[in-house]
Design a protein around this motif. Structure first.
Motif, PDB file in Angstrom:
ATOM      1  N   SER A 147      26.089  60.588  80.800  1.00  0.00           N
ATOM      2  CA  SER A 147      27.385  61.251  80.607  1.00  0.00           C
ATOM      3  C   SER A 147      28.312  60.416  79.736  1.00  0.00           C
ATOM      4  O   SER A 147      29.180  60.955  79.043  1.00  0.00           O
ATOM      5  N   VAL A 148      28.140  59.090  79.760  1.00  0.00           N
ATOM      6  CA  VAL A 148      28.985  58.218  78.935  1.00  0.00           C
ATOM      7  C   VAL A 148      28.753  58.503  77.452  1.00  0.00           C
ATOM      8  O   VAL A 148      29.670  58.413  76.640  1.00  0.00           O
ATOM      9  N   LYS A 149      27.527  58.869  77.095  1.00  0.00           N
ATOM     10  CA  LYS A 149      27.233  59.207  75.697  1.00  0.00           C
ATOM     11  C   LYS A 149      28.059  60.416  75.258  1.00  0.00           C
ATOM     12  O   LYS A 149      28.527  60.486  74.121  1.00  0.00           O
ATOM     13  N   ILE A 150      28.245  61.367  76.169  1.00  0.00           N
ATOM     14  CA  ILE A 150      29.057  62.547  75.858  1.00  0.00           C
ATOM     15  C   ILE A 150      30.529  62.172  75.782  1.00  0.00           C
ATOM     16  O   ILE A 150      31.262  62.627  74.891  1.00  0.00           O
ATOM     17  N   GLN A 151      30.978  61.315  76.708  1.00  0.00           N
ATOM     18  CA  GLN A 151      32.357  60.835  76.651  1.00  0.00           C
ATOM     19  C   GLN A 151      32.621  60.105  75.329  1.00  0.00           C
ATOM     20  O   GLN A 151      33.671  60.277  74.711  1.00  0.00           O
ATOM     21  N   GLY A 165      21.736  70.370  94.542  1.00  0.00           N
ATOM     22  CA  GLY A 165      22.374  70.898  93.340  1.00  0.00           C
ATOM     23  C   GLY A 165      22.115  70.134  92.071  1.00  0.00           C
ATOM     24  O   GLY A 165      22.534  70.553  90.995  1.00  0.00           O
ATOM     25  N   CYS A 166      21.412  68.978  92.135  1.00  0.00           N
ATOM     26  CA  CYS A 166      21.188  68.246  90.884  1.00  0.00           C
ATOM     27  C   CYS A 166      19.942  68.777  90.185  1.00  0.00           C
ATOM     28  O   CYS A 166      18.957  69.153  90.821  1.00  0.00           O
ATOM     29  N   PHE A 167      19.991  68.822  88.858  1.00  0.00           N
ATOM     30  CA  PHE A 167      18.858  69.298  88.070  1.00  0.00           C
ATOM     31  C   PHE A 167      18.725  68.481  86.783  1.00  0.00           C
ATOM     32  O   PHE A 167      18.471  69.002  85.701  1.00  0.00           O
ATOM     33  N   CYS A 168      18.864  67.167  86.928  1.00  0.00           N
ATOM     34  CA  CYS A 168      18.816  66.274  85.768  1.00  0.00           C
ATOM     35  C   CYS A 168      17.487  66.365  85.026  1.00  0.00           C
ATOM     36  O   CYS A 168      17.445  66.243  83.794  1.00  0.00           O
ATOM     37  N   CYS A 169      16.396  66.586  85.751  1.00  0.00           N
ATOM     38  CA  CYS A 169      15.082  66.654  85.102  1.00  0.00           C
ATOM     39  C   CYS A 169      14.983  67.834  84.152  1.00  0.00           C
ATOM     40  O   CYS A 169      14.254  67.775  83.158  1.00  0.00           O
ATOM     41  N   SER A 170      15.707  68.905  84.432  1.00  0.00           N
ATOM     42  CA  SER A 170      15.690  70.066  83.553  1.00  0.00           C
ATOM     43  C   SER A 170      16.358  69.785  82.216  1.00  0.00           C
ATOM     44  O   SER A 170      16.104  70.470  81.221  1.00  0.00           O
ATOM     45  N   LEU A 171      17.228  68.777  82.186  1.00  0.00           N
ATOM     46  CA  LEU A 171      17.959  68.442  80.969  1.00  0.00           C
ATOM     47  C   LEU A 171      17.485  67.140  80.325  1.00  0.00           C
ATOM     48  O   LEU A 171      17.983  66.756  79.271  1.00  0.00           O
ATOM     49  N   GLY A 172      16.542  66.462  80.956  1.00  0.00           N
ATOM     50  CA  GLY A 172      16.070  65.192  80.428  1.00  0.00           C
ATOM     51  C   GLY A 172      17.027  64.046  80.655  1.00  0.00           C
ATOM     52  O   GLY A 172      16.870  62.964  80.067  1.00  0.00           O
ATOM     53  N   THR A 173      18.028  64.245  81.509  1.00  0.00           N
ATOM     54  CA  THR A 173      19.003  63.188  81.795  1.00  0.00           C
ATOM     55  C   THR A 173      18.631  62.394  83.050  1.00  0.00           C
ATOM     56  O   THR A 173      19.438  61.632  83.563  1.00  0.00           O
ATOM     57  N   ASN A 174      17.414  62.594  83.528  1.00  0.00           N
ATOM     58  CA  ASN A 174      16.920  61.854  84.689  1.00  0.00           C
ATOM     59  C   ASN A 174      16.513  60.433  84.318  1.00  0.00           C
ATOM     60  O   ASN A 174      16.298  59.591  85.188  1.00  0.00           O
ATOM     61  N   VAL A 175      16.406  60.149  83.021  1.00  0.00           N
ATOM     62  CA  VAL A 175      16.047  58.808  82.552  1.00  0.00           C
ATOM     63  C   VAL A 175      17.115  58.327  81.575  1.00  0.00           C
ATOM     64  O   VAL A 175      17.841  59.126  80.982  1.00  0.00           O
ATOM     65  N   GLY A 212      23.436  67.650  84.530  1.00  0.00           N
ATOM     66  CA  GLY A 212      22.746  68.163  85.708  1.00  0.00           C
ATOM     67  C   GLY A 212      22.983  67.379  86.971  1.00  0.00           C
ATOM     68  O   GLY A 212      22.138  67.348  87.874  1.00  0.00           O
ATOM     69  N   CYS A 213      24.162  66.741  87.093  1.00  0.00           N
ATOM     70  CA  CYS A 213      24.417  65.882  88.266  1.00  0.00           C
ATOM     71  C   CYS A 213      24.684  66.681  89.533  1.00  0.00           C
ATOM     72  O   CYS A 213      24.523  66.171  90.640  1.00  0.00           O
ATOM     73  N   GLY A 214      25.136  67.937  89.396  1.00  0.00           N
ATOM     74  CA  GLY A 214      25.351  68.795  90.555  1.00  0.00           C
ATOM     75  C   GLY A 214      26.654  68.608  91.285  1.00  0.00           C
ATOM     76  O   GLY A 214      26.883  69.232  92.335  1.00  0.00           O
TER      77      GLY A 214
END
Length: 353
Positions: free
Chosen positions: A105-109, A144-154, A313-315
């Motif tokens: 998320s910091v990359k987006i900020q 409610g988290c779905f980070c794997c769907s967005l590739g933000t799990n890593v 996807g943090c939920g």
């Protein structure tokens, strides 16, 4: 460089004591009560001085963006003749604990505050340049988290200087910046792991043209949120990528010519956020505001930066909504609407903005 160490709880406290001389350490902590419901605890970011103060079992309700963009901060002080920039209250560097979705998320900020046009946000930049990150290993699923769907799990090894596991207080060191703190520590075999699958799987919508976007804006799916959403703005406050703010001039009662300008967290979901001079308002209804928020995350941000969704996807938005509105279900509704819209376009159904 990559090295790994195993520390006891006592050694971790000694480490934190040493780190605190140079770094203000921020991590999710548990405060009793004040949560979603009356007797729920609140998990939020605060400065910590001991390892055991960190909350590992539950996801924080508020994200770590509050460290870099505080809910309220004074920008400068002014008189009728002059102004003076507000100094940082703490000159130490920052060491911020977060999970992979938080670091992404910091990359987006950064895009919004540092890359959005020709000027960089000075007050964000001066904190961002002090920030270093510690990855918290995710060992459990969160509702409610779905980070794997967005590739933000890593997150890339270069995005963090050190990684921590709750179990056994194991540490992976990636930066020479912290190497001196582990000169007497016992080396071990440990590499931070990231979630590989979420229970919740989300197909993030892909809007492929301006016509699809314009048709989606007027789709009846948004009517539901006029009835359900109370426009409290809690979802945007909890979101780790939302960046809306407002500024307020505070005049001191002792001298009306002296005061300070503060920047405070705001929300596009709150009535009046988009009101302009002459009381012109772009989004008068709750559904209009909800639609704007969602489509900015799904389409608007990517159209500006071409780096994907404004979401990790943090939920947290689902977890904090008092009306139990599901963001992931909203995305599913958009996907269903897009199927209808593409069929309309294929059949040549006329449409006028």
């Amino acid at each position: 460089m990559t090295k790994s160490y195993a520390l006891t709880v006592a050694e971790m406290d000694t480490l934190f004591e040493a780190l605190s001389e140079k770094y203000a350490i921020y991590a999710p902590t548990r405060l009793h009560n004040g949560g979603r419901y009356a007797l729920d605890d609140t998990i939020l970011y605060k400065e910590v001085t001991k390892y055991e103060e960190i909350e590992w079992q539950q996801r924080s309700i508020f994200s770590m963006k509050e460290v870099l963009t505080p809910l309220s901060q004074t920008l400068f002080y002014f008189t009728e003749e002059d102004f003076k920039e507000a100094k940082l209250k703490d000159e130490r560097e920052l060491l911020i604990f977060g999970r992979a979705c938080d670091l992404n998320s910091v990359k987006i900020q950064d895009q919004i505050f540092l890359e959005n046009g020709g000027e960089q946000d000075y007050f964000y930049k001066r904190l961002r340049e002090k920030a270093h990150f510690a990855v918290m290993q995710c060992d459990d699923q969160y509702d409610g988290c779905f980070c794997c769907s967005l590739g933000t799990n890593v997150t890339d090894i270069h995005d963090f200087g050190v990684a921590f596991s709750e179990v056994g207080a194991k540490i992976q060191l990636n930066s020479e910046l912290f190497e001196g703190y582990f000169s007497d520590a016992q080396e071990t075999l440990f590499e931070v792991s990231f979630p590989q699958e979420n229970q919740l799987k989300v197909a993030f919508p892909q809007i492929e043209s301006q016509e699809e976007y314009q048709r989606l804006r007027v789709h009846p799916m948004w009517e539901e949120y006029d009835k359900r959403c109370i426009a409290c703005g809690k979802c945007t406050i909890a979101c780790n990528t939302c960046t809306c703010f407002t500024t307020t001039d505070i005049f001191y009662s002792e001298n009306q010519n002296v005061g300070e300008r503060r920047r405070g967290c705001a929300s596009c979901m709150i009535a009046g956020f988009d009101t302009m001079a002459g009381d012109h308002c772009f989004r008068k209804t709750v559904k209009d505001r909800y639609r704007f928020k969602i489509l900015h995350k799904v389409y608007g941000h990517d159209a500006r930066f071409h780096t994907g969704a404004m979401c990790t996807g943090c939920g947290r938005c689902d977890a904090d909504c008092p009306e139990l509105i599901s963001y992931s279900q909203t995305l599913a509704n958009i996907n269903a609407a897009l199927i209808e819209i593409r069929q309309e376009i294929k059949e040549g159904v006329p449409f006028h903005v």
